[in-house]
Scaffold this active site. Structure first.
Site, short mmCIF file in Angstrom:
data_model
loop_
_atom_site.label_atom_id
_atom_site.label_comp_id
_atom_site.label_asym_id
_atom_site.label_seq_id
_atom_site.Cartn_x
_atom_site.Cartn_y
_atom_site.Cartn_z
N GLN A 73 -9.52 12.92 -0.47
CA GLN A 73 -8.83 13.74 -1.46
C GLN A 73 -9.28 15.19 -1.35
O GLN A 73 -10.31 15.49 -0.75
CB GLN A 73 -9.09 13.23 -2.87
N CYS A 91 0.83 -1.20 0.00
CA CYS A 91 0.00 0.00 0.00
C CYS A 91 0.87 1.26 0.00
O CYS A 91 1.72 1.43 0.89
CB CYS A 91 -0.92 0.01 1.22
N HIS A 96 -6.57 1.86 1.95
CA HIS A 96 -6.16 2.62 3.13
C HIS A 96 -7.14 3.78 3.37
O HIS A 96 -7.57 4.43 2.42
CB HIS A 96 -4.75 3.18 2.91
N HIS A 108 -3.78 0.88 8.38
CA HIS A 108 -4.33 0.47 7.08
C HIS A 108 -5.72 -0.13 7.21
O HIS A 108 -6.55 0.00 6.30
CB HIS A 108 -3.38 -0.54 6.42
N HIS A 154 -8.47 7.11 3.48
CA HIS A 154 -7.95 8.37 2.95
C HIS A 154 -9.06 9.11 2.22
O HIS A 154 -10.10 8.56 1.87
CB HIS A 154 -6.78 8.13 2.00
N ASN A 207 -14.01 9.16 -0.70
CA ASN A 207 -14.66 8.01 -1.33
C ASN A 207 -14.31 6.79 -0.49
O ASN A 207 -13.13 6.54 -0.23
CB ASN A 207 -14.16 7.78 -2.75
#
Length: 353
Positions: free
Chosen positions: A171, A70, A167, A116, A169, A156
């Site tokens: 944006q 990852c 993982h 993770h 996260h 998302n």
């Protein structure tokens, strides 16, 4: 919060956001990376009046790597990732495969935790507050770039949404234009202001929802509700009760309460379809006022806009997704299988014990 800015091997910016003020971030990116070359181009559709980003370089982006490869996990030994340090609280970096770049804007990745296998809903209130502070700081920083007109922070979550990295996260897209969805809101805002002699449409909507049956969660400073005309099977809008145009406008009281409300909302989303179901896929999207000029919207100012977060899932029932087919994709007319009142009732039923 401590902020440390550094550079990756190919010149992209990376920023650590730490809970402790004494944290030292001096790890160096040891990967042999060449400078990132992007081909992002924004083209305007003359019939619809909207914009499309053409970004052919994204065809080569990382796609569903195994967990031990990852790129969003911390670097460990000779296993090198996008984050040079061996641990982190929250980190933000320029996307290696951006949809927007240079004069066409900027794209960043926000890693919520180094774990993770976690999700945003697993964060502590302290960690969630740090993410909020990072979103706010990035909104401020990106708004000063000459090519940027609007800043969009979003997450998302889930393979069903199209996520290619497991993982936890999100944006940040910094657009060089006002997005079509925001422009629609601004036009509705201007029309309502004109028709009512100055009333704010966001305030009117919030007042009506607070008095209705679709409220899911309410605190002293925030309220979450399923909107009257929800587009998606389960869709919740989260508003600060005091109208502000962007994340920078939130006061300390609202910032303190946000993690409590938002984490509870996300945890309820994971309970919608019952025990034993896979995690609920969702999109969480912050709507902020553009930083550009708003002359085309008939007297509307940035302060008329209301910051809010829209959270929705494409799962309509256990094992079934809501697909955007002919009416939605072809004509942008949504058909919702779940009445908003029932969705709100279900989200109240699954409150944390």
């Amino acid at each position: 919060m401590k902020k440390t800015s550094t550079r990756l091997a190919d010149g992209r910016e990376l920023v650590y956001y730490d809970l402790r003020d004494d944290t030292v971030r001096d790890a160096v990116d040891r990967r042999p990376l060449e400078r990132t070359v992007t081909t992002s181009e924004v083209r305007r559709d003359p019939l619809l009046g909207d914009s499309v980003a053409i970004a052919s370089h994204r065809q080569g982006r990382t796609y569903h790597p195994p967990a031990d490869q990852c790129p969003l996990c911390p670097s460990q030994g000779e296993r090198l990732s996008e984050i040079p340090d061996s641990s982190y609280d929250v980190v933000v970096f320029e996307n290696r495969f951006p949809s927007l770049a240079g004069d066409s804007g900027r794209c960043e990745v926000v890693c919520f935790t180094s774990d993770h296998d976690a999700s945003f809903a697993d964060l502590s209130e302290e960690q969630a507050r740090l993410v909020l502070d990072a979103w706010t700081d990035r909104t401020s920083e990106l708004s000063h770039l000459p090519s940027v007109e609007q800043v969009f922070c979003f997450e998302n979550r889930g393979a069903e949404i199209g996520v290619t990295l497991g993982h936890p996260h999100g944006q940040i897209y910094a657009y060089p234009f006002t997005t079509p969805r925001t422009a629609l809101m601004l036009r509705s805002l201007a029309a309502h202001k004109d028709a009512t002699g100055g009333e704010n449409l966001f305030d009117a909507v919030l007042t009506e929802e607070l008095a209705g049956e679709r409220v899911v969660l309410e605190g002293e400073h925030w309220v979450a509700f399923v909107p009257y005309a929800a587009h998606w099977p389960y869709e919740v809008h989260l508003y600060p009760k005091r109208r502000v145009p962007d994340l920078l406008g939130l006061d300390e009281a609202a910032r303190t309460e946000f993690p409590q409300i938002y984490l509870e909302l996300l945890r309820r989303f994971d309970r919608i379809f019952g025990e034993g179901e896979p995690p609920t896929p969702y999109i969480a999207a912050w709507h902020q006022a553009p930083f550009g000029q708003l002359e085309e919207f008939d007297g509307v100012t940035r302060d008329d806009f209301a910051l809010h977060l829209e959270l929705f899932t494409i799962r309509r029932t256990s094992g079934k997704l809501k697909f955007l087919a002919g009416s939605e994709s072809g004509m942008n007319v949504f058909i919702n299988d779940v009445p908003p009142e029932r969705a709100a009732e279900r989200l109240r039923e699954v409150a944390s014990s």
